[in-house]
Structure formats: structure tokens, C-alpha cells
Design an enzyme around this catalytic site. Structure first.
Site, short mmCIF file in Angstrom:
data_model
loop_
_atom_site.label_atom_id
_atom_site.label_comp_id
_atom_site.label_asym_id
_atom_site.label_seq_id
_atom_site.Cartn_x
_atom_site.Cartn_y
_atom_site.Cartn_z
N HIS A 1 -34.58 50.33 -39.94
CA HIS A 1 -35.02 51.55 -39.27
C HIS A 1 -36.41 51.95 -39.75
O HIS A 1 -36.93 51.39 -40.72
CB HIS A 1 -34.03 52.70 -39.52
CG HIS A 1 -32.81 52.63 -38.67
ND1 HIS A 1 -31.71 51.89 -39.01
CD2 HIS A 1 -32.52 53.21 -37.47
CE1 HIS A 1 -30.79 52.00 -38.08
NE2 HIS A 1 -31.25 52.81 -37.13
N LYS B 1 -36.46 57.66 -41.60
CA LYS B 1 -35.01 57.86 -41.56
C LYS B 1 -34.52 58.21 -42.96
O LYS B 1 -34.76 57.47 -43.92
CB LYS B 1 -34.30 56.61 -41.04
CG LYS B 1 -32.80 56.82 -40.86
CD LYS B 1 -32.15 55.70 -40.06
CE LYS B 1 -30.65 55.91 -39.92
NZ LYS B 1 -30.31 57.17 -39.23
#
Length: 233
Positions: free
Chosen positions: A131, A135
Site C-alpha cells: 500500500h 496508510k
């Protein structure tokens, strides 16, 4: 439909853009759980706040009698508490670790493959998730869902981010600038490997799914998930 956005980061802004495209109105935008806000004009709330604010935001929406859709991860140790709270208040709540149509199909594919592989002990299983660097939680909620599905069909007892011990399923969580989200499950043996992979090209699929879920949940009562919305599985 009138929407309250609980959390106004990247996902919140993407949801706003798609909601407006679909002729909905954003009547409330909040950035933290300490805000004093009024749900009186809202038909539904969509929560993509930070993990520390999610439970407060969800409960406030439930208290106001507003159906709430949540995609915030990193707070699931309190999930059972929120479900019981919603039932006690006769509220409406839908949580998904991922709102993408493709990911929810991927969940079904993962369950099927893990069932097929359950009888072949010569294979070990790993999950890799990638990600963007903003995040906050690791592993992702999507990776946890995938791991739980595999654990249910196998001899693994739990998952770990560290060097796996006996009966532990490894999740390797990577954070790379500008990556919307990639999840891959690999079954390795001495002679071959089998893998399935989902790669998001943008946040649009997640945002679209959240808005569709909000459209679906409006005027309903109870506890739901994306399988209910998409009628799959």
C-alpha cells in the site's frame, strides 16, 4: 441522497467526487472525532476516518439513527463492541475491509482456492500486501480478511507479520509511495508455486463501492457487509 462524510482524507475526497457524480449531496464533512456535528440533514454516513476516531464516529451516527458504512481499518479489536452497540440501538451498520467489487470477487476466489489447497500439506502459504506510505495500519484490513479465510480452511492457527512459527501464516506488509493497493496469495512447494493476485489501479473502485453500499443500506435496519450489497457468495 444526503451523505455525511466521517473522515475527509484522500478516500473521503474520492468518495465526495463520486457521490456528486451520482447526484448525491454531501451535507457534512468532518476530519476528527472531537468535532461537534449534527446528523439531522443526513440520510447515511460514510466513515473513512483514522482508526482512533472510527468507533466514536460510528457510535455517534448510530446514536443519531443514521445508517453508517465504514471502511476504516485498524480498529477491529473493537468490532464486536460496535456490533453489539448497533444491535442495542436498533441501528444500521455495514463494515467492509475493502469496498472494491474486484476485491470482493477476489475474496470469493481466495476462499475457493484455500478450500482446494487444504488437503495438500506440502504447500506453505504466504500473503503479500503493498500500500501507499500514508496508510496507517499494517497489515491492511483486506490482508487480514484474506488471512482469516485461509486459516478457516487450513491448519494455520493465526497470522503474523514476523518470521512465522509453526501454524502461523506470514503476511508481508510493504509500504511504497503512490501504490493504491496490491494483495497476492502464494502457495509454495518444492516443485512449484500457485498464486492469485489483485492489484488496484486507483482509489476509484474503493470509493465507488462505498457510495454504492451507502445507496443500498439507506432505509435498512441491521448488520451488513459487501456480500449483501453485491449478492455474492
Amino acid at each position: 441522497m444526503k451523505i455525511a462524510l466521517l473522515g475527509y482524507g484522500r478516500m473521503g475526497k474520492s468518495i465526495e467526487a463520486i457521490a456528486i457524480q451520482r447526484h448525491h449531496n454531501i451535507v457534512l464533512k468532518i476530519s476528527d472525532a472531537n468535532s461537534n456535528y449534527d446528523f439531522s440533514d443526513a440520510d447515511v454516513a460514510i466513515d473513512f476516518s483514522i482508526p482512533s476516531a472510527a468507533v466514536t464516529n460510528i457510535k455517534k451516527a448510530i446514536d443519531a439513527g443514521i445508517p453508517v458504512v465504514s471502511g476504516t481499518t485498524g480498529w477491529l479489536d473493537q468490532y464486536s463492541e460496535v456490533i453489539e452497540y448497533c444491535k442495542k440501538k436498533d441501528g444500521t451498520f455495514l463494515y467492509a475491509s475493502n469496498f472494491s467489487l474486484g476485491v470482493n470477487l477476489f475474496f470469493e476466489l481466495n476462499k475457493k482456492l484455500s478450500t482446494l489447497m487444504s488437503g495438500f500439506s506440502e504447500y506453505t502459504t504466504e500473503i503479500e500486501e503493498i500500500h501507499h506510505t500514508q496508510k496507517l495500519d499494517a497489515p491492511s484490513g483486506t490482508a487480514i480478511t484474506l488471512a482469516e479465510q485461509i486459516i478457516e480452511q487450513s491448519d494455520y492457527k493465526n497470522w503474523t507479520l514476523d518470521e512465522p512459527k509453526d501454524s502461523e501464516l506470514l503476511i508481508e506488509a510493504k509500504r511504497i509511495e503512490g501504490v493504491p493497493g496490491t494483495h497476492e496469495i502464494t502457495y509454495n512447494s518444492e516443485i512449484d508455486a500457485i498464486s492469485i493476485k489483485h492489484k488496484a489501479h486507483s482509489r476509484q473502485g474503493f470509493a465507488m463501492g462505498a457510495v454504492i453500499a451507502a445507496e443500498w443500506i439507506k432505509d435498512k435496519k441491521g448488520i451488513f457487509n459487501m456480500k449483501d450489497v453485491l449478492n455474492i457468495g
